[in-house]
Design a protein around this motif. Sequence first.
Motif, PDB file in Angstrom:
ATOM      1  N   ASN A   1     -17.902 -11.063 -24.299  1.00 47.00           N
ATOM      2  CA  ASN A   1     -17.043 -12.104 -24.854  1.00 47.00           C
ATOM      3  C   ASN A   1     -15.709 -11.547 -25.329  1.00 47.00           C
ATOM      4  OD1 ASN A   1     -18.785 -14.164 -24.322  1.00 47.00           O
ATOM      5  ND2 ASN A   1     -19.715 -14.156 -26.348  1.00 47.00           N
TER       6      ASN A   1
ATOM      7  N   GLN B   1     -16.345 -17.866 -22.791  1.00 46.13           N
ATOM      8  CA  GLN B   1     -17.297 -17.149 -23.639  1.00 46.13           C
ATOM      9  C   GLN B   1     -18.638 -17.843 -23.674  1.00 46.13           C
ATOM     10  OE1 GLN B   1     -15.655 -16.294 -27.458  1.00 46.13           O
ATOM     11  NE2 GLN B   1     -14.121 -14.908 -26.630  1.00 46.13           N
TER      12      GLN B   1
ATOM     13  N   SER C   1     -11.717 -14.907 -21.859  1.00 47.26           N
ATOM     14  CA  SER C   1     -10.939 -15.927 -22.560  1.00 47.26           C
ATOM     15  C   SER C   1     -11.891 -16.831 -23.340  1.00 47.26           C
ATOM     16  CB  SER C   1     -10.127 -16.746 -21.568  1.00 47.26           C
ATOM     17  OG  SER C   1     -10.985 -17.483 -20.732  1.00 47.26           O
ATOM     18  N   LYS C   2     -11.368 -17.549 -24.291  1.00 51.32           N
ATOM     19  CA  LYS C   2     -12.201 -18.415 -25.157  1.00 51.32           C
ATOM     20  C   LYS C   2     -12.988 -19.441 -24.365  1.00 51.32           C
ATOM     21  CE  LYS C   2     -10.910 -16.870 -29.246  1.00 51.32           C
ATOM     22  NZ  LYS C   2     -11.820 -16.096 -30.064  1.00 51.32           N
ATOM     23  N   SER C   3     -12.425 -19.941 -23.282  1.00 52.30           N
ATOM     24  CA  SER C   3     -13.101 -20.984 -22.512  1.00 52.30           C
ATOM     25  C   SER C   3     -14.283 -20.457 -21.705  1.00 52.30           C
ATOM     26  CB  SER C   3     -12.116 -21.665 -21.571  1.00 52.30           C
ATOM     27  OG  SER C   3     -11.637 -20.743 -20.614  1.00 52.30           O
TER      28      SER C   3
END
Length: 91
Positions: free
Chosen positions: A82, A90, A86-88
Amino acid sequence: MGNSESNESAAVKRQAEGGSTPMYEILDLKGGGTLFYITKRAMIKKDYKELDEAIKAKVQPYLYNGGQGKMVPIAQLTMLRNRDRSKSKQV
């Protein structure tokens, strides 16, 4: 238009062409290297003993803990993965 290859793949190819990394003497991106020729000989002879010994001797220094590896908890692997995503993407 744009480059036909990414900057990352171009950097990897440039790194391999330099010959400064000892790992590329074992096997390079151009279809050469020590293991390539040993593998070719082994396939012709149908005797893979020399290849197995060469892999153990030449590749082992590049492996973690001499090839024994390390047990890592899944939670730690997930955190490491993670960190690089990128945040999307994870988990």
